[in-house]
Motif scaffolding. Sequence first.
Motif, PDB file in Angstrom:
ATOM      1  N   ILE A  85       0.842  -1.192   0.000  1.00 21.56           N
ATOM      2  CA  ILE A  85       0.000   0.000   0.000  1.00 21.56           C
ATOM      3  C   ILE A  85       0.881   1.246   0.000  1.00 21.56           C
ATOM      4  CG2 ILE A  85      -1.760   1.312   1.262  1.00 21.56           C
ATOM      5  CD1 ILE A  85      -2.626  -1.418   2.489  1.00 21.56           C
ATOM      6  N   GLY A  86       0.506   2.198  -0.865  1.00 22.51           N
ATOM      7  CA  GLY A  86       1.188   3.484  -0.921  1.00 22.51           C
ATOM      8  C   GLY A  86       0.183   4.618  -0.911  1.00 22.51           C
ATOM      9  N   LEU A  87       0.698   5.835  -0.901  1.00 20.04           N
ATOM     10  CA  LEU A  87      -0.138   7.037  -0.833  1.00 20.04           C
ATOM     11  C   LEU A  87      -0.275   7.682  -2.208  1.00 20.04           C
ATOM     12  CD1 LEU A  87       1.537   8.662   2.320  1.00 20.04           C
ATOM     13  CD2 LEU A  87      -0.349   7.015   2.262  1.00 20.04           C
ATOM     14  N   HIS A  88      -1.468   8.257  -2.461  1.00 18.25           N
ATOM     15  CA  HIS A  88      -1.747   8.942  -3.724  1.00 18.25           C
ATOM     16  C   HIS A  88      -2.310  10.340  -3.469  1.00 18.25           C
ATOM     17  CE1 HIS A  88      -1.915   8.673  -8.018  1.00 18.25           C
ATOM     18  NE2 HIS A  88      -3.227   8.660  -8.125  1.00 18.25           N
ATOM     19  N   GLY A  89      -2.255  10.755  -2.194  1.00 20.26           N
ATOM     20  CA  GLY A  89      -2.840  12.028  -1.799  1.00 20.26           C
ATOM     21  C   GLY A  89      -4.229  11.827  -1.230  1.00 20.26           C
ATOM     22  N   TYR A  90      -4.722  12.826  -0.517  1.00 14.19           N
ATOM     23  CA  TYR A  90      -6.064  12.698   0.071  1.00 14.19           C
ATOM     24  C   TYR A  90      -7.132  12.810  -1.005  1.00 14.19           C
ATOM     25  CZ  TYR A  90      -9.943  13.096   3.278  1.00 14.19           C
ATOM     26  OH  TYR A  90     -11.119  12.872   3.941  1.00 14.19           O
ATOM     27  N   TYR A  91      -7.044  13.834  -1.831  1.00 14.16           N
ATOM     28  CA  TYR A  91      -7.859  13.956  -3.037  1.00 14.16           C
ATOM     29  C   TYR A  91      -6.932  13.807  -4.238  1.00 14.16           C
ATOM     30  CZ  TYR A  91     -11.477  15.990  -0.002  1.00 14.16           C
ATOM     31  OH  TYR A  91     -12.396  16.205   0.993  1.00 14.16           O
ATOM     32  N   HIS A  92      -7.512  13.652  -5.403  1.00 11.86           N
ATOM     33  CA  HIS A  92      -6.715  13.479  -6.623  1.00 11.86           C
ATOM     34  C   HIS A  92      -6.281  14.841  -7.147  1.00 11.86           C
ATOM     35  CE1 HIS A  92      -5.554  11.851 -10.589  1.00 11.86           C
ATOM     36  NE2 HIS A  92      -5.457  10.695  -9.955  1.00 11.86           N
ATOM     37  N   HIS A  93      -5.499  15.557  -6.343  1.00 15.22           N
ATOM     38  CA  HIS A  93      -5.001  16.870  -6.703  1.00 15.22           C
ATOM     39  C   HIS A  93      -3.543  16.775  -7.131  1.00 15.22           C
ATOM     40  CE1 HIS A  93      -8.189  18.858  -3.862  1.00 15.22           C
ATOM     41  NE2 HIS A  93      -8.705  18.439  -5.005  1.00 15.22           N
ATOM     42  N   SER A  94      -3.198  17.451  -8.206  1.00 17.29           N
ATOM     43  CA  SER A  94      -1.819  17.434  -8.680  1.00 17.29           C
ATOM     44  C   SER A  94      -0.906  18.059  -7.635  1.00 17.29           C
ATOM     45  CB  SER A  94      -1.703  18.208  -9.995  1.00 17.29           C
ATOM     46  OG  SER A  94      -2.427  17.550 -11.020  1.00 17.29           O
ATOM     47  N   PHE A  95       0.144  17.363  -7.284  1.00 17.96           N
ATOM     48  CA  PHE A  95       1.047  17.837  -6.234  1.00 17.96           C
ATOM     49  C   PHE A  95       1.668  19.209  -6.532  1.00 17.96           C
ATOM     50  CE2 PHE A  95       2.160  13.377  -4.360  1.00 17.96           C
ATOM     51  CZ  PHE A  95       0.863  13.263  -3.904  1.00 17.96           C
ATOM     52  N   PRO A  96       2.088  19.483  -7.779  1.00 19.00           N
ATOM     53  CA  PRO A  96       2.717  20.792  -8.020  1.00 19.00           C
ATOM     54  C   PRO A  96       1.783  21.978  -7.782  1.00 19.00           C
ATOM     55  CG  PRO A  96       3.295  19.265  -9.765  1.00 19.00           C
ATOM     56  CD  PRO A  96       2.206  18.608  -8.963  1.00 19.00           C
ATOM     57  N   LEU A  97       0.474  21.746  -7.778  1.00 17.86           N
ATOM     58  CA  LEU A  97      -0.477  22.828  -7.553  1.00 17.86           C
ATOM     59  C   LEU A  97      -0.725  23.090  -6.075  1.00 17.86           C
ATOM     60  CD1 LEU A  97      -3.129  22.036 -10.329  1.00 17.86           C
ATOM     61  CD2 LEU A  97      -1.133  23.555 -10.442  1.00 17.86           C
ATOM     62  N   LEU A  98      -0.190  22.228  -5.216  1.00 20.05           N
ATOM     63  CA  LEU A  98      -0.379  22.383  -3.781  1.00 20.05           C
ATOM     64  C   LEU A  98       0.824  23.094  -3.160  1.00 20.05           C
ATOM     65  CD1 LEU A  98      -1.680  18.787  -2.882  1.00 20.05           C
ATOM     66  CD2 LEU A  98      -3.052  20.843  -3.305  1.00 20.05           C
ATOM     67  N   SER A  99       0.574  23.881  -2.139  1.00 20.86           N
ATOM     68  CA  SER A  99       1.676  24.461  -1.379  1.00 20.86           C
ATOM     69  C   SER A  99       2.376  23.346  -0.619  1.00 20.86           C
ATOM     70  CB  SER A  99       1.149  25.501  -0.395  1.00 20.86           C
ATOM     71  OG  SER A  99       0.377  24.870   0.622  1.00 20.86           O
ATOM     72  N   PRO A 100       3.610  23.543  -0.198  1.00 23.13           N
ATOM     73  CA  PRO A 100       4.275  22.509   0.597  1.00 23.13           C
ATOM     74  C   PRO A 100       3.464  22.102   1.820  1.00 23.13           C
ATOM     75  CG  PRO A 100       5.878  24.120  -0.120  1.00 23.13           C
ATOM     76  CD  PRO A 100       4.533  24.655  -0.525  1.00 23.13           C
ATOM     77  N   GLU A 101       2.833  23.062   2.473  1.00 22.87           N
ATOM     78  CA  GLU A 101       2.030  22.749   3.661  1.00 22.87           C
ATOM     79  C   GLU A 101       0.826  21.899   3.290  1.00 22.87           C
ATOM     80  OE1 GLU A 101       2.997  25.767   2.745  1.00 22.87           O
ATOM     81  OE2 GLU A 101       4.581  26.143   4.223  1.00 22.87           O
ATOM     82  N   ALA A 102       0.153  22.253   2.184  1.00 15.89           N
ATOM     83  CA  ALA A 102      -1.029  21.502   1.760  1.00 15.89           C
ATOM     84  C   ALA A 102      -0.651  20.094   1.309  1.00 15.89           C
ATOM     85  CB  ALA A 102      -1.746  22.244   0.630  1.00 15.89           C
ATOM     86  N   LEU A 103       0.490  19.962   0.634  1.00 16.52           N
ATOM     87  CA  LEU A 103       0.942  18.641   0.200  1.00 16.52           C
ATOM     88  C   LEU A 103       1.264  17.762   1.400  1.00 16.52           C
ATOM     89  CD1 LEU A 103       1.845  16.557  -1.837  1.00 16.52           C
ATOM     90  CD2 LEU A 103       4.034  17.766  -2.033  1.00 16.52           C
ATOM     91  N   GLN A 104       1.988  18.306   2.358  1.00 12.78           N
ATOM     92  CA  GLN A 104       2.329  17.523   3.534  1.00 12.78           C
ATOM     93  C   GLN A 104       1.076  17.105   4.293  1.00 12.78           C
ATOM     94  OE1 GLN A 104       4.804  19.522   6.475  1.00 12.78           O
ATOM     95  NE2 GLN A 104       5.857  17.603   6.933  1.00 12.78           N
ATOM     96  N   GLN A 105       0.099  18.012   4.383  1.00 15.15           N
ATOM     97  CA  GLN A 105      -1.144  17.688   5.071  1.00 15.15           C
ATOM     98  C   GLN A 105      -1.928  16.623   4.314  1.00 15.15           C
ATOM     99  OE1 GLN A 105      -4.115  20.813   5.263  1.00 15.15           O
ATOM    100  NE2 GLN A 105      -4.862  20.070   7.234  1.00 15.15           N
ATOM    101  N   SER A 106      -1.939  16.703   2.977  1.00 13.04           N
ATOM    102  CA  SER A 106      -2.653  15.716   2.169  1.00 13.04           C
ATOM    103  C   SER A 106      -2.100  14.312   2.405  1.00 13.04           C
ATOM    104  CB  SER A 106      -2.541  16.083   0.694  1.00 13.04           C
ATOM    105  OG  SER A 106      -3.074  15.078  -0.131  1.00 13.04           O
TER     106      SER A 106
END
Length: 234
Positions: A85-106
């Motif tokens: 099992i691996g992670l794909h994010g909380y929602y299917h949001h492109s990582f480059p569009l997220l701030s570092p804080e939002a990515l880490q939280q996802s």
Amino acid sequence: MQLAPLYPIVYKILQPLFPSCLWAGTSESRTIALTFDDGPHPQYTIELLQVLDHYNIKASFFWLGACVERAPSVAQAVYQRDHWIGLHGYYHHSFPLLSPEALQQSLAKTQEAIRAALATATDDTKACYFDPDNIRDVRPPNGLFTPQTLSLLHQWNYRPVMWSVVPEDWERPGIDVVVQRVLRQVRNGSLIVLHDGYYGGPDVAETTAQLIPRLLQQGYDFITIDQLWQRSPV
């Protein structure tokens, strides 16, 4: 517009540019990894598990945290069968569009959703080599990342996982088309991406049921992402 013919070219360009990602295993071993993104899904993932059970194949799943929370019993079913099992994010949001804080939280929210879903999943017969409290493998949605994305993932002790065979099954071009795309591209060490979520999921069980026996006939052994890392040149 279907981009499936371009993915092998993109892979050959990006793989040497970003060698810290897992793109494939070693070409010296006839082993491949079958991976599934965007789940778990209450119907499609269960149908897929029946196929994997039939052939006794271990696969790897990259989950969305929101889907885990909607289908915790399906997450448990995957875990109890010793799939990776691996992670794909909380929602299917492109990582480059997220701030570092939002990515880490996802990623943290997805980890927590998985931990909560698997908290009551106990099975003394499990191999227990997978730790649901310490998931390190991450696949960016849509395969989109930047050097900064990779730097952050490494900084947070995650392992970025990409692909070498992408048949674009989420466009649902037809099961036969997807199967033939995989068979044309597969090589020693291939990392194959299919989808068991809302896009591509309706066909995933039948696609997998057609692929596995053909790949077995060609002499391939199926391994998980963790095993592929161990045999990777990275």
